[in-house]
Design an enzyme around this catalytic site. Structure first.
Site, PDB file in Angstrom:
ATOM      1  N   SER A   1       0.909  -1.095   0.099  1.00  0.00           N
ATOM      2  CA  SER A   1       0.099   0.035   0.197  1.00  0.00           C
ATOM      3  C   SER A   1       0.959   1.168  -0.129  1.00  0.00           C
ATOM      4  O   SER A   1       2.032   1.346   0.517  1.00  0.00           O
ATOM      5  CB  SER A   1      -0.762  -0.107   1.170  1.00  0.00           C
ATOM      6  OG  SER A   1      -1.787  -0.978   1.259  1.00  0.00           O
TER       7      SER A   1
HETATM    8  N1  SAH Z   1      -0.151  -4.450   3.979  1.00  0.00           N
HETATM    9  C1  SAH Z   1       0.443  -5.319   2.831  1.00  0.00           C
HETATM   10  C2  SAH Z   1      -0.698  -5.162   1.666  1.00  0.00           C
HETATM   11  C3  SAH Z   1      -0.576  -6.213   0.635  1.00  0.00           C
HETATM   12  S1  SAH Z   1      -1.841  -6.653  -0.182  1.00  0.00           S
HETATM   13  C4  SAH Z   1       1.734  -4.621   2.363  1.00  0.00           C
HETATM   14  O1  SAH Z   1       1.777  -3.042   2.279  1.00  0.00           O
HETATM   15  O2  SAH Z   1       2.521  -4.941   1.821  1.00  0.00           O
HETATM   16  C5  SAH Z   1      -2.845  -7.709   0.688  1.00  0.00           C
HETATM   17  C6  SAH Z   1      -2.547  -8.970   1.319  1.00  0.00           C
HETATM   18  O3  SAH Z   1      -3.706  -9.564   1.677  1.00  0.00           O
HETATM   19  C7  SAH Z   1      -1.937  -9.803   0.063  1.00  0.00           C
HETATM   20  O4  SAH Z   1      -0.486 -10.234   0.457  1.00  0.00           O
HETATM   21  C8  SAH Z   1      -2.640 -10.894   0.071  1.00  0.00           C
HETATM   22  O5  SAH Z   1      -2.093 -12.254   0.027  1.00  0.00           O
HETATM   23  C9  SAH Z   1      -3.491 -10.888   1.335  1.00  0.00           C
HETATM   24  N2  SAH Z   1      -4.601 -11.578   1.832  1.00  0.00           N
HETATM   25  C10 SAH Z   1      -5.741 -11.661   0.757  1.00  0.00           C
HETATM   26  N3  SAH Z   1      -6.593 -12.461   1.477  1.00  0.00           N
HETATM   27  C11 SAH Z   1      -6.246 -12.958   2.400  1.00  0.00           C
HETATM   28  C12 SAH Z   1      -6.841 -13.903   3.430  1.00  0.00           C
HETATM   29  N4  SAH Z   1      -7.994 -14.667   3.539  1.00  0.00           N
HETATM   30  N5  SAH Z   1      -6.026 -14.263   4.473  1.00  0.00           N
HETATM   31  C13 SAH Z   1      -4.795 -13.453   4.841  1.00  0.00           C
HETATM   32  N6  SAH Z   1      -4.360 -12.960   3.993  1.00  0.00           N
HETATM   33  C14 SAH Z   1      -4.965 -12.396   2.581  1.00  0.00           C
END
Ligand code: SAH
EC number: 2.1.1.77
Length: 211
Positions: free
Chosen positions: A60
């Site tokens: 993000s």
């Molecule tokens: N805060 C992170 C955002 C990553 S994008 C950063 O700044 O790097 C969102 C993340 O949520 C991804 O890595 C994706 O794999 C994860 N995600 C999506 N659905 C999920 C679930 N059901 N349980 C755990 N993680 C999940």
């Protein structure tokens, strides 16, 4: 390009964008964001953009991380925090600066391996990472003073509502193609929901990722 000065400039920009929580701004100065992106992108790590982290996921942008952290903190440091969607671990590292302990759940195993390495390198040791479906929460560590979702969901997962402590708050993007930032607070009577502005996140996906 990846120095303390670059980070200070990023924080000045965050102030101009309306981030006022000094604890959050101090955390954003302290954590080197370039460690959390691919090396070829490290010269863009402090720009206000989301960047790819593989597996079709993104880290993000700094403003979003600051904004959600400010909403979660709401003026005082939380004890125990649950993050769903560890991804690069940048938001996790920020949360770790002002929370007593952070549990972070990620469904994509290989992302978690890299993140574990980064947090170790930065000697951040109040974080527990779990490879699991975050939509189920983490009942063994509940209740949480704060819950943050870094991917969008159209419906609030009931397990997460249950695992929120009384006076706890949950910050997450709600929706599918159109999303709004939501804050849910739990009090003795039940839950209250506040809807804020429009946002754009990747979607939560149920279940653990398989190759
Ligand atoms: N805060 C992170 C955002 C990553 S994008 C950063 O700044 O790097 C969102 C993340 O949520 C991804 O890595 C994706 O794999 C994860 N995600 C999506 N659905 C999920 C679930 N059901 N349980 C755990 N993680 C999940």
């Amino acid at each position: 390009m990846t120095s303390q000065r670059t980070r200070a400039r990023m924080v000045e920009r965050l102030r101009m964008q309306g981030v006022t929580d000094e604890a959050v701004l101090a955390a954003m100065i302290a954590v080197p964001r370039h460690i959390f992106v691919e090396e070829v992108l490290s010269n863009r790590a402090y720009d206000d953009v989301a960047l790819p982290i593989n597996f079709e996921q993104t880290i993000s942008n700094p403003f979003t991380v600051a904004r959600m952290s400010q909403l979660l903190r709401a003026g005082s440091n939380p004890g125990k925090v649950l993050e769903i969607g560890t991804g690069s671990g940048y938001q996790t590292a920020i949360l770790a600066q002002f929370s007593r302990e952070v549990y972070s759940v990620e469904r994509i195993g290989p992302l978690l391996t890299r993140t574990r390495g980064r947090l170790g390198e930065l000697r951040i040791n109040n974080v527990r990472l779990r490879h699991a479906d975050g939509l189920l929460g983490l009942s063994q560590a509940a209740p949480f003073d704060g819950i943050i979702l870094t991917a969008a969901t159209p419906h609030i997962p009931p397990a997460l509502l249950e695992q929120l402590a009384i006076r706890g708050r949950m910050v997450f993007p709600r929706g599918t193609s159109e999303q709004v930032l939501c804050v849910i607070e739990r009090n003795l009577q039940g839950y209250t929901e506040t809807i804020l502005d429009e946002v754009k996140f990747v979607q939560m996906i149920p279940g653990i990722w398989q190759r």
